[in-house]
Structures are given as C-alpha cells and as structure tokens.
Design an enzyme around this catalytic site. Structure first.
Site, short mmCIF file in Angstrom:
data_model
loop_
_atom_site.label_atom_id
_atom_site.label_comp_id
_atom_site.label_asym_id
_atom_site.label_seq_id
_atom_site.Cartn_x
_atom_site.Cartn_y
_atom_site.Cartn_z
N ASN A 32 26.63 81.80 21.18
CA ASN A 32 27.92 81.74 21.80
C ASN A 32 27.97 80.93 23.20
O ASN A 32 27.05 81.14 23.84
CB ASN A 32 28.93 82.90 21.92
CG ASN A 32 28.02 84.16 21.90
OD1 ASN A 32 27.34 84.34 23.06
ND2 ASN A 32 27.71 84.84 20.85
N SER A 77 34.25 85.77 20.13
CA SER A 77 32.68 86.13 20.21
C SER A 77 32.51 87.51 20.23
O SER A 77 32.95 88.41 20.86
CB SER A 77 31.78 85.28 20.87
OG SER A 77 30.60 85.86 21.14
N GLU A 79 29.95 88.72 21.31
CA GLU A 79 29.33 88.68 22.85
C GLU A 79 30.09 88.99 23.87
O GLU A 79 29.90 88.49 25.11
CB GLU A 79 28.15 88.13 22.93
CG GLU A 79 26.91 88.22 22.03
CD GLU A 79 26.36 89.61 22.17
OE1 GLU A 79 26.71 90.50 22.72
OE2 GLU A 79 25.48 90.08 21.35
N HIS A 98 24.52 81.73 25.17
CA HIS A 98 23.86 82.51 24.58
C HIS A 98 23.17 82.00 23.27
O HIS A 98 23.89 81.62 22.63
CB HIS A 98 24.45 83.95 24.09
CG HIS A 98 23.76 84.90 23.31
ND1 HIS A 98 22.26 85.33 23.56
CD2 HIS A 98 24.02 85.33 22.02
CE1 HIS A 98 22.11 86.17 22.40
NE2 HIS A 98 23.15 86.03 21.60
N HIS A 100 19.84 81.95 20.08
CA HIS A 100 18.64 82.54 19.69
C HIS A 100 17.43 81.63 19.41
O HIS A 100 16.77 81.64 18.16
CB HIS A 100 19.06 83.19 18.13
CG HIS A 100 20.25 84.15 18.34
ND1 HIS A 100 20.96 84.27 17.19
CD2 HIS A 100 20.42 85.08 19.15
CE1 HIS A 100 22.02 85.59 17.64
NE2 HIS A 100 21.61 85.62 18.86
N TYR A 119 6.01 73.75 35.55
CA TYR A 119 6.96 73.30 36.78
C TYR A 119 8.33 73.58 36.49
O TYR A 119 9.38 73.89 37.49
CB TYR A 119 6.71 72.22 37.24
CG TYR A 119 7.48 71.07 36.45
CD1 TYR A 119 6.94 70.45 35.10
CD2 TYR A 119 8.24 70.28 37.03
CE1 TYR A 119 7.49 69.69 34.40
CE2 TYR A 119 8.95 69.07 36.26
CZ TYR A 119 8.48 68.89 35.01
OH TYR A 119 9.18 67.86 34.22
N HIS A 160 16.19 89.87 20.83
CA HIS A 160 17.65 89.43 20.54
C HIS A 160 17.46 87.84 20.84
O HIS A 160 17.62 87.09 20.06
CB HIS A 160 18.66 90.00 21.28
CG HIS A 160 20.06 89.42 20.93
ND1 HIS A 160 21.15 90.36 21.15
CD2 HIS A 160 20.32 88.50 20.19
CE1 HIS A 160 22.08 89.73 20.79
NE2 HIS A 160 21.97 88.54 20.17
N TYR A 214 19.78 68.00 40.99
CA TYR A 214 19.29 67.02 39.90
C TYR A 214 20.17 66.93 38.83
O TYR A 214 20.39 65.89 38.59
CB TYR A 214 18.07 68.02 39.26
CG TYR A 214 17.41 67.21 38.14
CD1 TYR A 214 16.50 66.50 38.23
CD2 TYR A 214 17.80 67.53 36.84
CE1 TYR A 214 15.71 65.89 37.28
CE2 TYR A 214 17.05 67.09 35.68
CZ TYR A 214 16.21 66.25 36.01
OH TYR A 214 15.62 65.29 34.74
ZN LIG Z 1 23.01 86.97 19.64
#
Ligand SMILES: [Zn+2]
Length: 219
Positions: A32, A77, A79, A98, A100, A119, A160, A214
């Site tokens: 998400n 979501s 989450e 987020h 996986h 690095y 997770h 950057y």
């Molecule tokens: Zn998840």
C-alpha cells in the site's frame, strides 16, 4: 511541508502502485501507498483493488485519526493505522510505501536486519532494522515500525515485509527498491557463506552526505 495538488498526488499514487507491481516489489493487491496531502488529509490506496485497475478516484482520503473523510467507494488499505501512526510521529515524512518484496521479506521472516555492507545502505540509514512482529492492520504494527525507524528511511517488518518512508513519492519508491536490492545482496553473501565487513560509521556518514539532494536532480 512540500505539497502537490491533490489530483497530481492521486495520479502519482496510481503510477507508483503499478511500478511496485511491475518491478516485483509486491504481488497481486499486496502492499500500500500513502501521501500526506495536507495538515488535515492523508491519501491512501484502497484495499483489494488490483494496481492495473486503480484510478485517481479510487484513492481514499483519511484524517490523522484514520477516519475516512471522503469516500472513494472502497475501503481504505488494511494498513491505514500503521500509515497514520507514522505520519503522526514523523513530521518530515510525506510519503509511505509498504511492500512485500521477496528478498526483504525473506530476511524479515528470518528476523535479520540488513547491516551496512553495501554503499546504497546510506539511502536508508546506518542499517535496515527489523521492527518487532505485530499482527497486520494494527496500530501496534505502526508503533513497532516507528520504534525501529528512528531517523532511518525504512525498516523490515518481521515476518511480513518492508516499510519505506520519505519526503515524496518518487523518493519513497527509490527507498523501497533499494531495500529490496540491499536485501538481495545481503542474502546472496549469506548464501555464499561470506560475512562481509561493515562500511564503518565514518564512511556511512560520508555516503549520506553525498546522497543528500540526489533525488532532487531528477524531480
Ligand atoms: Zn503487508
């Protein structure tokens, strides 16, 4: 705080949803993305909509208690509590992703933080720590993530996946991608029976200085 118009933010969330899918950082409807739109509103992806079908109007809008303030016709979501908690605790964070992603999720399952052996770690911090396991979709998961984050841009969520935080959506996608790359490299050294030395505190500080700004050249 840096802000972009709501319609642009909605379009970018959809774009990066497709990017995390197409670059293998997540599968199906997993993962998400959210964006701190204003001091009152957070935009966040809905639950259960495949990224290729996601349009700007499908993105949900919630407040800083996680309440829906403008319905998109979809549930937010799962989450959402984690995202909202991070925004409440980290005022410099404007975008959260987020995922996986497979190598990072492997290390997260092994409970192994990523040490500073390559690095690009300096894009994230001095390491990528593991946030203590908590059930998905809970405020406790958000608290565990914030505890592990400190001033870093990403953590592994035990058993997770990954949580990346940044000041904009472009940078948070970079961080989520880099965490997966760091995880793959670390995993490969482990698989080869190699234990590389760390870069050292001084060199990590030097790299962090070099990486500052950057992303700003490309936005
Ligand atoms: Zn998840």
């Amino acid at each position: 705080m840096e802000t972009i118009p709501e319609e642009i933010a909605r379009q970018r969330i959809c774009k990066f949803g497709r990017k995390i899918l197409n670059s293998g950082l997540t599968k199906g409807t997993g993962g998400n993305i959210s964006y701190r739109l204003s001091e009152k509103d957070i935009l966040i992806t809905p639950t259960g909509i495949p990224y290729p079908e996601l349009g700007p109007g499908d993105i949900c809008k919630v407040d800083y208690d996680g309440n829906v303030i403008e319905t998109s016709g979809h549930e937010t979501s799962s989450e959402t509590p984690m995202h909202v908690h991070v925004y409440n605790k980290k005022e410099q964070v404007n975008a959260i992703m987020h995922t996986h992603s497979p190598f990072a999720s492997t290390l997260a399952t092994a409970g192994k933080s990523i040490p500073p052996i390559y690095y690009q770690i300096a894009f994230v911090g001095d390491e990528v720590p593991v946030a203590k396991y908590q059930t998905y979709g809970t405020l406790e998961l958000g608290k565990a993530a914030v505890n592990a984050l400190e001033d870093r841009n990403g953590v592994l969520l035990e058993r997770h996946g990954v949580l990346a935080v940044e000041h904009d959506l472009e940078s948070v996608f970079e961080v989520a991608s880099i965490i997966e790359e760091l995880a793959r490299i670390y995993y490969q050294t482990l698989a080869a029976g190699i234990t590389p030395d760390g870069l050292g505190e001084e060199e990590i500080k030097r790299l962090m200085e070099k990486f500052k700004g950057y992303g700003q050249q490309t936005t």
